[in-house]
Each structure stands twice: as C-alpha cells, then as structure tokens.
Design a protein around this motif. Sequence first.
Motif, PDB file in Angstrom:
ATOM      1  N   PRO A 118       1.289-108.813 -25.647  1.00  0.00           N
ATOM      2  CA  PRO A 118       2.803-109.132 -25.476  1.00  0.00           C
ATOM      3  C   PRO A 118       3.293-110.307 -25.133  1.00  0.00           C
ATOM      4  O   PRO A 118       4.680-110.278 -25.285  1.00  0.00           O
ATOM      5  CB  PRO A 118       3.078-107.976 -24.380  1.00  0.00           C
ATOM      6  N   ALA A 119       2.655-111.294 -24.457  1.00  0.00           N
ATOM      7  CA  ALA A 119       3.136-112.733 -23.969  1.00  0.00           C
ATOM      8  C   ALA A 119       3.334-113.503 -25.321  1.00  0.00           C
ATOM      9  O   ALA A 119       2.250-114.308 -25.699  1.00  0.00           O
ATOM     10  CB  ALA A 119       2.438-113.079 -22.861  1.00  0.00           C
ATOM     11  N   ALA A 120       4.328-113.501 -26.308  1.00  0.00           N
ATOM     12  CA  ALA A 120       4.118-114.189 -27.444  1.00  0.00           C
ATOM     13  C   ALA A 120       4.189-115.663 -27.138  1.00  0.00           C
ATOM     14  O   ALA A 120       3.594-116.377 -28.128  1.00  0.00           O
ATOM     15  CB  ALA A 120       5.695-113.982 -27.897  1.00  0.00           C
ATOM     16  N   ASP A 121       4.715-116.297 -26.017  1.00  0.00           N
ATOM     17  CA  ASP A 121       4.753-117.702 -25.899  1.00  0.00           C
ATOM     18  C   ASP A 121       3.348-118.209 -25.664  1.00  0.00           C
ATOM     19  O   ASP A 121       2.662-119.278 -26.488  1.00  0.00           O
ATOM     20  CB  ASP A 121       5.496-118.178 -24.521  1.00  0.00           C
ATOM     21  N   ARG A 122       2.516-117.432 -24.846  1.00  0.00           N
ATOM     22  CA  ARG A 122       0.907-117.765 -24.708  1.00  0.00           C
ATOM     23  C   ARG A 122       0.182-117.528 -26.111  1.00  0.00           C
ATOM     24  O   ARG A 122      -0.715-118.255 -26.286  1.00  0.00           O
ATOM     25  CB  ARG A 122       0.475-117.194 -23.348  1.00  0.00           C
ATOM     26  N   LEU A 123       0.570-116.514 -26.728  1.00  0.00           N
ATOM     27  CA  LEU A 123      -0.086-116.060 -27.955  1.00  0.00           C
ATOM     28  C   LEU A 123      -0.129-117.170 -29.057  1.00  0.00           C
ATOM     29  O   LEU A 123      -0.958-117.497 -29.625  1.00  0.00           O
ATOM     30  CB  LEU A 123       0.584-114.782 -28.454  1.00  0.00           C
ATOM     31  N   GLU A 124       1.230-117.542 -28.926  1.00  0.00           N
ATOM     32  CA  GLU A 124       1.291-118.896 -30.044  1.00  0.00           C
ATOM     33  C   GLU A 124       0.421-119.848 -29.850  1.00  0.00           C
ATOM     34  O   GLU A 124      -0.084-120.653 -30.731  1.00  0.00           O
ATOM     35  CB  GLU A 124       2.933-119.200 -29.972  1.00  0.00           C
ATOM     36  N   LEU A 125       0.466-120.520 -28.395  1.00  0.00           N
ATOM     37  CA  LEU A 125      -0.398-121.643 -27.989  1.00  0.00           C
ATOM     38  C   LEU A 125      -1.776-121.200 -28.341  1.00  0.00           C
ATOM     39  O   LEU A 125      -2.355-122.146 -29.058  1.00  0.00           O
ATOM     40  CB  LEU A 125      -0.079-122.013 -26.670  1.00  0.00           C
TER      41      LEU A 125
END
Length: 428
Positions: A37-44
């Motif tokens: 659910p944490a899109a910012d972490r997932l992108e990295l």
Amino acid sequence: MKLTVVGGGSTYTPELIDGFARLRDTLPIEELVLVDPAADRLELVGGLARRIFAKQGHPGKIVTTSDLDAGVEGADAVLLQLRVGGQAARDQDETWPLECGCVGQETTGAGGLAKALRTVPLVLDIAERVRRTNPNAWIIDFTNPVGIVTRALLTAGHRAVGLCNVAIGFQRKFAKFLDVAPSEVHLDHVGLNHLTWELGARLGGPEGENVLPRLLTEHLDAIAEDLHMPSDVVTRLGVVPSYYLRYYYQHDAVVREQRTKPTRASEVAAMEKQLLELYGDPKLDVKPELLAKRGGAFYSEAAVDLAAGLLGRSADGMATGGSPYQVVNTFNKGTLPFLPDDAVIEVQASIDATGATPLPVPTLDPLYAGLIAHTTAYENLALEAALHGSRDAVFKALLAHPLVGQIEYAEKLTDELIAHNREHLAWA
C-alpha cells in the motif's frame, strides 16, 4: 510461473530479488508482482528490483501494484512479509514490556503477542482474497510471529507453509566450519518458531553422520559468541539452541541490557531511511552492503528452495520436486507426541507439491519438551485472542507465557498492550 510478494515495498525485498535472480534455474519466475500500500516505497524498491533483474540477465517481468486482488490473481505462490504498524509499532513492542521487567521483543513475550494480534486478522483477510482469486496458490508465510500466523492460516484451511531463516543460517555457518556445500548439512532442527534447538548436524542427509559434537569441540567459542550465551552452557547442553532461547535462559540479563540500549526498531528505522535513499539511485543495480545489517540473512535462498519444492518446477518446466528437505513451520501431525496434532512446529520436513510432511524426531529431553509444551499452550491462547479479541483473552495469553506468568505483570501488560495497539485492534 507467477509469484507475488505481499509487503513488496519492504526495504528487505532487494535481498529476495537478488536470490530470485541468482537462483532462476531453481525457481524460473516469469512474472514477479510486488504488492504494497505504500506507493512511494514500492516505486523505489520496484525500480531497484528491475535493475537487479536486468543486471543479472533475468528475463522475468516485475510488476508493482497497490491492488492486492490484482496482484495475487493467477499467482502460483504468494509470499507474505508484513509488518502491521511498521517500525513504529515494533519500537513500542520493544519498549513497554520493559516497564514490567519483561523482555521487549517483537516476536516473543508481550511484544510478540501484540504483533500477533495486529497481524493475524490482516493475514487471514489476505489469504481469503488469495483463495477467492486462486484457490490452488501456495502461501509462504515469513511474517512474524511465524508459528502463530502459520497456525492461523492452516487452521482456516489455506495451503500454507511457514518459513524462518534461523535454520538456514545455522546450516550455512556449519557448512563453512566443515568446508562443505550447505546442501551437505542436514540439521536435526526441532521446536517451535523462535524456540528451537539443533540436536544434530548430519552430513549428506537425515541418516548421515552426526558431526555436531565435532563442531562443538572445534568451533565452540564462535558458536557461543553468535548465540550470546556462555560457551560452558552450550557444552553442557550438547546441542545448539537458537539465539532466541537467550530470552528464556538469560531473561533478566537481557532486560538489563535492553534498558541501556536503543531499541532494535530504532536502529532498523534509521537503516531503512538510508536504504531507501540508496534505492532511489538509478545507477544502483545490486543489493547494497548495508542491507546485510537489516537482518533475515539467507531468507531469499530459503524462500526459493521452498517455493521450488512446493511448485515442483525447473527452468525447462519439468517437475523436479524441489528441495527434498527443508526446515519449515507446519502442523505437528503426531511428530511431537506431547503436542496436539494441530499445533504448528518448526522441524525438518519433506517438501513436494502436496506440502510439508515432518520428518520423525527423537524423543526430546524434558528440558526442551517442557518449554515447547508450555509455549505451545501460550500460542493456543494467543491465536484465540487474535481471532476473538477481548481483554480477558489477552490476559490469559500473557499469564500463560513463560516470559510473563505472573498475575501482576499480566494485568499491567494487558492494559499496556491494548493502549499501544488500539488503532490496530477492531475489538478494543
């Protein structure tokens, strides 16, 4: 083959990715989905994952999504690596039990119960959604407390196996001491998750020569140092306890130590900040050295072996049966006769497309059997509290725990647990 990692935005995921890339002949993944659910972490994390695959020439596709249902659809196996509440909740688990003079730890004691209460309902919801989408998918649980979470999954009828990296860590260490390939070392590993003993180390398989006495003679100091236990105690036991046994065997000393040091959660949180900064570097295409300090050594190799065994496939698509034996968490089924069949134990098991079948174990010394039985009783009550939460259920679980066990402590810890976890407990 499609494999989905729920909790794919974890800073630890690149370790998993590295293993998938290196061991692609063992587990030929065509599509890897990272769900978080944490899109910012997932992108990295997803960006680094794709660069690692490209660097090592892995042809598989990596997909990132916050849509759980889409992520698990059609998956052959789903890996769960969740931390409900993040490192902030872990920091609390490692702090408030110390106020009662009890160990502050995220997988055992009062902190471990808090983690179970936060985690079990969410994991069961995820598993139900996996079952609706793909009832034949295997669920591999790496989410702590693994024993309790795996029992929740198995009791609900899911195709699940629990996995921990403690055994594979011992296997790799012993293999290095013996100067043999890790696959040559078969552990007589017995107990519950985070409550285990290596009763033997056999060369070549379950019937091989037990070289543990030799290891304890030639490498005693190194083994004891890793366990943070006195070498003379290890000698007297004649077995190698998991380093988690320190919380039981040296409880008060650990509490004194914990009160003078920052929590492990605070250390990991600082590490995660640095790791995410590194992951954002578009030139980075390998797992950074800092990740080795994050914990969970050899998790990726254990996960690959288990998934390959359960799915029984090789790079040419032929059935292989995967690794013949692996230490996993699964139903007892009479393996330890002093426990119920539906208790979840951590032992060597044969792994194939039907699941995990525990190997026979010798009759256990009461020193080990007693603590296993006691802790299993706590785990029964912990699961009851997680499924049907109430203050009384939490109190009973804490009163039953070997690391609590006193009315005064159980009462206070119950109130502290509920106060610190109210936002994650639907019944509170």
